[in-house]
Design an enzyme around this catalytic site. Structure first.
Site, mmCIF file in Angstrom:
data_model
loop_
_atom_site.group_PDB
_atom_site.id
_atom_site.type_symbol
_atom_site.label_atom_id
_atom_site.label_comp_id
_atom_site.label_asym_id
_atom_site.label_seq_id
_atom_site.Cartn_x
_atom_site.Cartn_y
_atom_site.Cartn_z
ATOM 1 N N LYS A 117 0.826 -1.221 0.000
ATOM 2 C CA LYS A 117 0.000 0.000 0.000
ATOM 3 C C LYS A 117 0.850 1.257 0.000
ATOM 4 O O LYS A 117 0.448 2.278 -0.551
ATOM 5 C CB LYS A 117 -0.976 -0.009 1.177
ATOM 6 C CG LYS A 117 -2.076 -1.044 0.993
ATOM 7 C CD LYS A 117 -3.425 -0.613 1.494
ATOM 8 C CE LYS A 117 -4.462 -1.602 0.991
ATOM 9 N NZ LYS A 117 -5.750 -1.494 1.597
ATOM 10 N N LYS A 199 -3.909 -9.844 -6.000
ATOM 11 C CA LYS A 199 -5.227 -10.216 -5.472
ATOM 12 C C LYS A 199 -6.314 -9.247 -5.982
ATOM 13 O O LYS A 199 -6.018 -8.085 -6.253
ATOM 14 C CB LYS A 199 -5.217 -10.291 -3.935
ATOM 15 C CG LYS A 199 -5.323 -8.976 -3.229
ATOM 16 C CD LYS A 199 -5.808 -9.139 -1.777
ATOM 17 C CE LYS A 199 -6.036 -7.753 -1.193
ATOM 18 N NZ LYS A 199 -6.990 -7.673 -0.123
ATOM 19 N N LYS A 202 -10.911 -4.237 -3.906
ATOM 20 C CA LYS A 202 -11.983 -3.275 -4.161
ATOM 21 C C LYS A 202 -11.435 -1.873 -4.419
ATOM 22 O O LYS A 202 -12.140 -1.012 -4.919
ATOM 23 C CB LYS A 202 -13.021 -3.279 -3.036
ATOM 24 C CG LYS A 202 -12.495 -2.895 -1.658
ATOM 25 C CD LYS A 202 -13.666 -2.816 -0.685
ATOM 26 C CE LYS A 202 -13.567 -3.766 0.480
ATOM 27 N NZ LYS A 202 -12.626 -3.361 1.522
HETATM 28 P P1 ATP Z 1 -8.684 -2.846 -0.001
HETATM 29 O O1 ATP Z 1 -8.613 -3.137 -1.455
HETATM 30 O O2 ATP Z 1 -9.304 -1.539 0.339
HETATM 31 O O3 ATP Z 1 -7.390 -3.094 0.712
HETATM 32 P P2 ATP Z 1 -9.814 -5.403 0.348
HETATM 33 O O4 ATP Z 1 -10.636 -5.666 -0.866
HETATM 34 O O5 ATP Z 1 -8.489 -6.055 0.473
HETATM 35 O O6 ATP Z 1 -9.694 -3.860 0.592
HETATM 36 P P3 ATP Z 1 -10.672 -5.715 3.080
HETATM 37 O O7 ATP Z 1 -11.738 -4.901 3.645
HETATM 38 O O8 ATP Z 1 -9.309 -5.300 3.433
HETATM 39 O O9 ATP Z 1 -10.759 -5.819 1.508
HETATM 40 O O10 ATP Z 1 -10.889 -7.241 3.416
HETATM 41 C C1 ATP Z 1 -12.074 -7.795 3.905
HETATM 42 C C2 ATP Z 1 -11.961 -9.289 3.910
HETATM 43 O O11 ATP Z 1 -11.954 -9.797 2.568
HETATM 44 C C3 ATP Z 1 -10.668 -9.803 4.561
HETATM 45 O O12 ATP Z 1 -10.934 -10.936 5.323
HETATM 46 C C4 ATP Z 1 -9.797 -10.159 3.389
HETATM 47 O O13 ATP Z 1 -8.860 -11.161 3.690
HETATM 48 C C5 ATP Z 1 -10.824 -10.650 2.380
HETATM 49 N N1 ATP Z 1 -10.358 -10.452 1.023
HETATM 50 C C6 ATP Z 1 -10.063 -9.275 0.436
HETATM 51 N N2 ATP Z 1 -9.684 -9.465 -0.839
HETATM 52 C C7 ATP Z 1 -9.723 -10.808 -1.057
HETATM 53 C C8 ATP Z 1 -9.441 -11.643 -2.188
HETATM 54 N N3 ATP Z 1 -9.035 -11.116 -3.338
HETATM 55 N N4 ATP Z 1 -9.615 -12.970 -2.070
HETATM 56 C C9 ATP Z 1 -10.032 -13.518 -0.910
HETATM 57 N N5 ATP Z 1 -10.314 -12.784 0.213
HETATM 58 C C10 ATP Z 1 -10.167 -11.458 0.138
#
Ligand code: ATP
Ligand code: LTN
Length: 333
Positions: A117, A199, A202
């Site tokens: 990040k 990965k 969002k």
């Molecule tokens: P950001 O992109 O803002 O960092 P994020 O999409 O990674 O956000 P979080 O709110 O940080 O989402 O994560 C919420 C949950 O979703 C966590 O348990 C995280 O491990 C899971 N998660 C996020 N992205 C993935 C993915 N690509 N595959 C599986 N699990 C995910």
């Protein structure tokens, strides 16, 4: 007489940092929902974490509402589980300070999410982004959960939460339970549709890289049609085929079929038909969620009632743990 058996406890949070994705759903949220009957569950919208990257205030507020509404649309039941907004329970930020003073710079510098990040937001490498896992440790430890359902990307943060808890208990005496990660067998790491070595996230700037839970059917199918694969052909899981492997993983997580069955179902088919089938399966799974969401988001006062009631319930638990930790450290209370 039947004795009431104490349910084991579960805690998890999600950031309102954008539209929730298929990755969030398959990696984490599906597990949250499945755990509601068997466990005593507490779930929060981690708004404090989301400001570690800059948020537009108007959009941020609406994302907090929509994240709460979407969790309900997915099936989170406020009569079974506690749902609240992290900043409504001030003990999270307060315990985070106590834990910060018991966490070493060295252990935090190893966190890969910070490295990723800070590279992505080079103009805003703030102290909060660095100490993010300490706040996450506070979120967890306040509720003494046995399990924390998360995607595979959060494993390192959970390990640090366990280290912080063990150290605190050793120095000051028993306060915290040591939590176990709970990681899904399928869907634990859904990859970007445009760059399958990364990965699905969002907060990706490329809208085609992720499927939002609230995307409509045509958009979902279009995004899968455009998904990056390879030029080799052949539908099977392999390290050399991250795009195809990701689509197989998504299909089996959504349909509940094994990877082996998925491979044989599509064997001999072209990528075009395969991508369409994955897109359709995902669209079928997400359509009823979108419909429920549209209903729930209309009723802001009911939504407010649910998250306020959740915060009141959560704070009772959080305040007890926080008080105990403060007392052990020697504060005058
Ligand atoms: P950001 O992109 O803002 O960092 P994020 O999409 O990674 O956000 P979080 O709110 O940080 O989402 O994560 C919420 C949950 O979703 C966590 O348990 C995280 O491990 C899971 N998660 C996020 N992205 C993935 C993915 N690509 N595959 C599986 N699990 C995910
Ligand atoms: N950092 C997490 C979100 C999060 C979380 C938590 C997850 C904040 N606090 C407590 C589990 C438990 C993420 O998924 N990026």
């Amino acid at each position: 007489m039947c004795e009431e058996v104490q349910k084991k406890k579960v805690l998890s949070c999600i950031q309102p940092s954008g539209m929730l994705t298929l990755g969030n759903y398959l990696g984490a949220l599906k597990n949250w929902l499945n755990m509601q009957d068997e466990f005593d569950c507490t779930f929060a919208v981690a708004d404090l974490h989301a400001i570690t990257v800059r948020q537009d205030p108007v959009k941020f507020r609406s994302q907090i509402y929509s994240t709460c509404a979407l969790l309900l649309a997915l099936g989170l039941d406020p009569n079974k589980s506690t749902l609240f907004i992290q900043s409504h329970v001030p003990e999270h930020a307060a315990l985070s300070w106590l834990l910060s003073c018991n966490t070493q710079l060295g252990e935090m510098s190893r966190m890969t999410q910070f490295k990723d990040k800070s590279a992505k937001h080079a103009d805003n490498v703030n102290v909060g982004l660095f100490s993010y896992p300490v706040l996450m440790a506070a979120d967890i430890l306040l509720y003494k959960p046995d399990f924390v359902p998360v995607g595979a990307d959060q494993k390192q943060h959970l390990e640090i939460a366990r280290d912080i808890a063990e150290r605190f208990n050793r120095i000051y005496g028993e306060v915290f339970t040591i939590p176990e990660p709970y990681i899904a067998k399928t869907g634990a790491k859904v990859m970007s549709l445009q760059d399958p070595d990364k990965k699905m996230s969002k907060s990706d700037d490329n809208l085609n890289a992720y499927v939002a839970i609230l995307d409509d059917r045509d958009t979902i199918i279009r995004k899968f049609k455009r998904a990056v694969t390879d030029s080799e052909g052949g539908i099977y899981v392999s390290e050399d085929k991250p795009g195809v492997s990701n689509l197989i993983g998504i299909y089996s997580a959504v349909t509940g079929k094994t990877v082996k069955d998925t491979e044989s179902e599509f064997s001999g088919l072209g990528y075009g038909d395969f991508k369409l089938a994955v897109g359709e399966a995902v669209a079928d799974e997400l359509a009823p969620i979108k419909q429920r969401y549209e209903e729930i988001i209309k009723d802001k006062s009911e939504l407010e009632r649910i998250y306020k009631e959740g915060a009141a319930r959560a704070e009772k638990v959080a305040a007890k743990t926080y008080f105990k930790a403060m007392k052990k450290v020697g504060f005058v209370l």
